[in-house]
Scaffold this motif. Structure first.
Motif, PDB file in Angstrom:
ATOM      1  N   LEU A   1       0.885  -1.392   0.130  1.00 37.40           N
ATOM      2  CA  LEU A   1       0.068   0.136   0.128  1.00 37.40           C
ATOM      3  C   LEU A   1       1.137   1.206   0.036  1.00 37.40           C
ATOM      4  CD1 LEU A   1      -2.646  -0.916   2.589  1.00 37.40           C
ATOM      5  CD2 LEU A   1      -2.859  -0.841   0.139  1.00 37.40           C
ATOM      6  N   PRO A   2       0.644   2.347  -0.669  1.00 34.01           N
ATOM      7  CA  PRO A   2       1.205   3.604  -0.488  1.00 34.01           C
ATOM      8  C   PRO A   2       1.581   4.169   0.843  1.00 34.01           C
ATOM      9  CG  PRO A   2      -0.497   3.779  -2.215  1.00 34.01           C
ATOM     10  CD  PRO A   2      -0.683   2.608  -1.682  1.00 34.01           C
ATOM     11  N   ALA A   3       2.737   4.450   1.075  1.00 35.32           N
ATOM     12  CA  ALA A   3       2.743   5.054   2.479  1.00 35.32           C
ATOM     13  C   ALA A   3       2.053   6.148   2.764  1.00 35.32           C
ATOM     14  CB  ALA A   3       4.418   5.548   2.542  1.00 35.32           C
ATOM     15  N   THR A   4       1.570   6.287   3.956  1.00 35.70           N
ATOM     16  CA  THR A   4       0.822   7.615   4.287  1.00 35.70           C
ATOM     17  C   THR A   4       1.608   8.440   5.310  1.00 35.70           C
ATOM     18  OG1 THR A   4      -0.304   6.410   6.410  1.00 35.70           O
ATOM     19  CG2 THR A   4      -1.227   6.217   3.959  1.00 35.70           C
ATOM     20  N   GLY A   5       1.366   9.522   5.418  1.00 36.93           N
ATOM     21  CA  GLY A   5       2.075  10.502   6.215  1.00 36.93           C
ATOM     22  C   GLY A   5       3.326  11.227   5.539  1.00 36.93           C
ATOM     23  N   GLY A   6       3.879  12.081   6.272  1.00 37.28           N
ATOM     24  CA  GLY A   6       4.938  12.724   5.513  1.00 37.28           C
ATOM     25  C   GLY A   6       6.320  12.161   5.877  1.00 37.28           C
TER      26      GLY A   6
ATOM     27  N   GLU B   1      12.978  10.892   4.772  1.00 36.07           N
ATOM     28  CA  GLU B   1      12.757   9.749   4.081  1.00 36.07           C
ATOM     29  C   GLU B   1      11.129   9.450   4.254  1.00 36.07           C
ATOM     30  OE1 GLU B   1      15.313   6.690   5.185  1.00 36.07           O
ATOM     31  OE2 GLU B   1      17.057   7.482   4.410  1.00 36.07           O
ATOM     32  N   TYR B   2      10.544   8.952   3.320  1.00 33.76           N
ATOM     33  CA  TYR B   2       9.175   8.665   3.508  1.00 33.76           C
ATOM     34  C   TYR B   2       9.008   7.070   3.948  1.00 33.76           C
ATOM     35  CZ  TYR B   2       7.261  12.613   0.798  1.00 33.76           C
ATOM     36  OH  TYR B   2       6.891  13.668   0.444  1.00 33.76           O
ATOM     37  N   PRO B   3       8.065   6.710   5.015  1.00 36.74           N
ATOM     38  CA  PRO B   3       7.969   5.453   5.587  1.00 36.74           C
ATOM     39  C   PRO B   3       7.570   4.433   4.404  1.00 36.74           C
ATOM     40  CG  PRO B   3       6.195   6.991   6.255  1.00 36.74           C
ATOM     41  CD  PRO B   3       7.136   7.921   5.486  1.00 36.74           C
ATOM     42  N   GLU B   4       7.795   3.210   4.672  1.00 33.86           N
ATOM     43  CA  GLU B   4       7.738   1.966   3.769  1.00 33.86           C
ATOM     44  C   GLU B   4       6.086   1.920   4.001  1.00 33.86           C
ATOM     45  OE1 GLU B   4       9.623   0.163   1.698  1.00 33.86           O
ATOM     46  OE2 GLU B   4      11.105   1.485   2.098  1.00 33.86           O
ATOM     47  N   GLY B   5       5.347   1.625   2.877  1.00 30.16           N
ATOM     48  CA  GLY B   5       3.891   1.197   2.924  1.00 30.16           C
ATOM     49  C   GLY B   5       3.977  -0.374   3.459  1.00 30.16           C
ATOM     50  N   GLU B   6       2.585  -0.544   3.809  1.00 26.46           N
ATOM     51  CA  GLU B   6       2.428  -1.938   4.185  1.00 26.46           C
ATOM     52  C   GLU B   6       2.424  -2.822   3.390  1.00 26.46           C
ATOM     53  OE1 GLU B   6      -1.371  -4.518   6.066  1.00 26.46           O
ATOM     54  OE2 GLU B   6      -1.784  -2.442   5.631  1.00 26.46           O
ATOM     55  N   VAL B   7       3.143  -4.073   3.569  1.00 27.55           N
ATOM     56  CA  VAL B   7       3.480  -5.056   2.452  1.00 27.55           C
ATOM     57  C   VAL B   7       2.023  -6.133   2.609  1.00 27.55           C
ATOM     58  CG1 VAL B   7       4.672  -7.065   1.751  1.00 27.55           C
ATOM     59  CG2 VAL B   7       5.885  -5.093   2.700  1.00 27.55           C
ATOM     60  N   LEU B   8       1.526  -6.011   1.314  1.00 27.19           N
ATOM     61  CA  LEU B   8       0.200  -7.034   1.208  1.00 27.19           C
ATOM     62  C   LEU B   8       0.554  -8.405   0.727  1.00 27.19           C
ATOM     63  CD1 LEU B   8      -2.188  -4.458  -0.363  1.00 27.19           C
ATOM     64  CD2 LEU B   8      -1.973  -4.998   2.092  1.00 27.19           C
ATOM     65  N   TYR B   9       1.772  -8.326  -0.151  1.00 25.06           N
ATOM     66  CA  TYR B   9       2.086  -9.660  -0.666  1.00 25.06           C
ATOM     67  C   TYR B   9       3.420  -9.622  -1.205  1.00 25.06           C
ATOM     68  CZ  TYR B   9       2.575 -13.540  -4.107  1.00 25.06           C
ATOM     69  OH  TYR B   9       3.011 -14.645  -4.739  1.00 25.06           O
ATOM     70  N   GLU B  10       4.157 -11.014  -0.859  1.00 28.05           N
ATOM     71  CA  GLU B  10       5.222 -10.922  -1.524  1.00 28.05           C
ATOM     72  C   GLU B  10       5.694 -12.444  -1.710  1.00 28.05           C
ATOM     73  OE1 GLU B  10      10.026 -10.413   0.328  1.00 28.05           O
ATOM     74  OE2 GLU B  10       8.607  -8.740   0.412  1.00 28.05           O
ATOM     75  N   GLY B  11       6.101 -12.953  -3.036  1.00 28.60           N
ATOM     76  CA  GLY B  11       6.166 -14.025  -3.543  1.00 28.60           C
ATOM     77  C   GLY B  11       6.293 -14.208  -5.013  1.00 28.60           C
TER      78      GLY B  11
END
Length: 149
Positions: free
Chosen positions: A28-33, A44-54
């Motif tokens: 998901l795109p990162a939220t916040g500044g 640096e922008y924070p990482e977004g939530e990983v929904l899938y990796e595989g």
């Protein structure tokens, strides 16, 4: 198991073994500044939530007509293009929502390392059908940053 189910199961096994051979990440795109990182001295922008990796595959369109230009509202000329790609993931992967970010984080063939570091945005949620053998999600390639901007 019906004949159709057996045929679809065979196609799923073949696709999972022979086509979905690279590693993809859907976030998901990162939220916040941006947040200051004292180690790098950069915001640096924070990482977004990983929904899938595989396992997965990213494929470009096969026709020139799958690249279209979109005018910027403030410009008299066309600035950006939409590049049609598709993400394929196993049926066990979650449905990717619209506007998720897709990156290729591992390739099976060293000749394909140009995919590493590129990203795409999902144009719509993952498609679903009653006779699926692979999950397909439409993508648009993100534009690389311009030099000097």
């Amino acid at each position: 198991m019906s004949g159709l189910d057996a045929a679809l199961a065979g196609a799923v096994r073949w696709i999972n073994t022979n086509l979905l051979v690279d590693t993809v990440r859907i976030t998901l795109p990162a939220t916040g500044g941006p947040v200051y990182n004292p180690d790098t001295g950069q915001n640096e922008y924070p990482e977004g939530e990983v929904l899938y990796e595989g396992p997965g595959a990213v494929q470009g369109g096969t026709a020139q007509s799958e690249i279209s230009a979109t005018p910027d509202a403030g410009q008299m000329w066309v600035q950006e293009t939409k590049s049609r790609y598709r993400l394929m993931t196993p049926l066990t992967a979650p449905l990717a929502p619209k506007d998720a970010i897709v990156t290729v984080i591992g390739v099976h063939n060293v000749a394909n390392t140009a995919l590493l570091g590129r990203s795409w945005t999902t144009q719509d949620p993952s498609r679903a059908a009653t006779t699926e053998v692979v999950r397909i999600t439409p993508l648009d390639q993100n534009q690389a940053p311009r030099e000097g901007t």
